[in-house]
Scaffold this active site. Structure first.
Site, PDB file in Angstrom:
ATOM      1  N   ASP A 191       2.510   0.670  -3.307  1.00 37.20           N
ATOM      2  CA  ASP A 191       2.791  -0.271  -4.392  1.00 37.20           C
ATOM      3  C   ASP A 191       4.273  -0.248  -4.749  1.00 37.20           C
ATOM      4  O   ASP A 191       4.949   0.771  -4.563  1.00 37.20           O
ATOM      5  CB  ASP A 191       1.967   0.087  -5.633  1.00 37.20           C
ATOM      6  N   ARG A 237      -5.274   5.504  -7.697  1.00 36.28           N
ATOM      7  CA  ARG A 237      -5.508   4.945  -9.037  1.00 36.28           C
ATOM      8  C   ARG A 237      -6.977   5.104  -9.419  1.00 36.28           C
ATOM      9  O   ARG A 237      -7.320   5.550 -10.522  1.00 36.28           O
ATOM     10  CB  ARG A 237      -5.159   3.453  -9.055  1.00 36.28           C
ATOM     11  N   ASP A 285      -3.278   1.649 -13.406  1.00 36.08           N
ATOM     12  CA  ASP A 285      -2.021   2.405 -13.451  1.00 36.08           C
ATOM     13  C   ASP A 285      -1.331   2.129 -14.776  1.00 36.08           C
ATOM     14  O   ASP A 285      -1.902   1.501 -15.670  1.00 36.08           O
ATOM     15  CB  ASP A 285      -1.120   2.075 -12.246  1.00 36.08           C
ATOM     16  N   TYR A 319      -0.371  13.000  -1.474  1.00 39.02           N
ATOM     17  CA  TYR A 319       0.236  12.433  -2.678  1.00 39.02           C
ATOM     18  C   TYR A 319       0.340  13.497  -3.772  1.00 39.02           C
ATOM     19  O   TYR A 319      -0.485  14.410  -3.850  1.00 39.02           O
ATOM     20  CB  TYR A 319      -0.624  11.288  -3.236  1.00 39.02           C
TER      21      TYR A 319
END
Length: 306
Positions: free
Chosen positions: A38, A179, A80, A66
């Site tokens: 993103d 997310r 988010d 991540y």
């Protein structure tokens, strides 16, 4: 010019923006990225150049790592920190580390996720975020993803806004929505939640420590050293086992011929075919004739067949 550029994607860029900029810097159209990030997420984004674009699906299919921050206390329409708040429950007592760790254990292994409405997943030929922007909610298909590792890194006391952030590290399969993972962990703790920060630290064998920034790339281009930043193609598929071939087989491989099933058989399917430690092809066991292997990708090589 063939190879993989281990880019550190900055915030504010889409993955497509990065591809377009690399095309300009390297003066070639044969450029492809290996997993969408993103715009407001930074992290490892290997960019394939030249022949390396042939391995994009194989590198995209690797595990990703991540570092994420989840905030407990409110959820948003985008899952988010950039979406409108849709639910809010004030924390009056802190959620302990042991409580969070207990929930994280439930999300290791194969799990089912429902993709967020603000995502590029298509339903009836239309992307979910297009429905979301029209104010429509449609039934979303479940998907199975695999969480290989999930560990709590830090947590803190509730803030003055009666929310509580915590950070965790996750190693997961492609297609995992971090997310959604944050939202689901919050629900399991009994509160609405959202992902407040995200950074991708590893894709396959490419990690944060060996990435380059656009600033470094631009400097290399000015000095005519941009090719030195590229990793060899085989680094992008080093999760695949290797079949080493000799000179007589090289001609057949370069011409895309099927080959007898090798012994011993490579441990992965598909697998690399290397000649003198150079990646020359990616093969798989023939889907209808298990006595043969067939090519999936063939690469031009610096070594001539004899």
């Amino acid at each position: 010019m063939d190879g993989i550029l281990p880019l550190w994607k900055p915030k504010g860029f889409t993955s497509h923006d990065c591809v377009m900029k690399v095309r300009r810097l390297y003066k070639t159209k044969k450029v492809g990225h290996t997993g969408t990030l993103d715009p407001e997420v930074e992290g490892v984004l290997p960019i394939c150049i030249g022949q390396a674009t042939k391995i994009v699906p194989f590198l995209t299919d690797t595990n990703k790592t991540y570092i994420a921050e989840a905030t407990i206390g409110f959820s948003t329409e985008t899952e988010d920190s950039h979406g409108s708040v849709i639910d809010k429950v004030a924390l009056t007592t802190p959620i302990t580390s042991s409580m969070i760790e207990s929930v994280l254990k439930e999300y290791q292994g194969t799990i089912t996720q429902v993709p967020p409405m603000y995502s590029a997943v298509k339903v009836n030929g239309k992307k979910l975020y297009e429905y979301a922007r029209e104010g429509k909610e449609v039934e979303r298909p479940n998907r199975k993803v695999f969480i290989k590792e999930l560990e709590l890194l830090t947590t803190s006391e509730p803030t003055i806004h009666q929310t509580q952030p915590f950070t965790f590290r996750v190693v997961c399969s492609k297609g995992t929505y971090i997310r959604t993972l944050c939202v689901d962990i919050g629900k399991a703790l009994g509160y609405p939640a959202h992902m407040s920060e995200l950074e991708r630290t590893q894709t396959g064998s490419f990690d944060k420590s060996n990435t380059v920034t656009f600033g470094q790339i631009e400097e290399a281009v000015e000095n005519g050293k941009e090719e030195e930043l590229l990793s060899p193609m085989k680094k992008g598929v080093d999760h695949l086992d290797v079949l080493h071939i000799d000179d007589p087989l090289l001609f057949k491989v370069k011409n895309g011929q099927k080959l007898p099933l090798p012994s011993p058989l490579p441990k992965t399917n598909p697998f690399q075919v290397q000649h003198r430690n150079e990646l020359v092809a990616i093969y798989q066991i023939h889907p209808t004739n298990e006595a043969e292997i067939k090519p999936l990708r063939i690469f031009h090589t610096s070594v001539e067949s004899r």
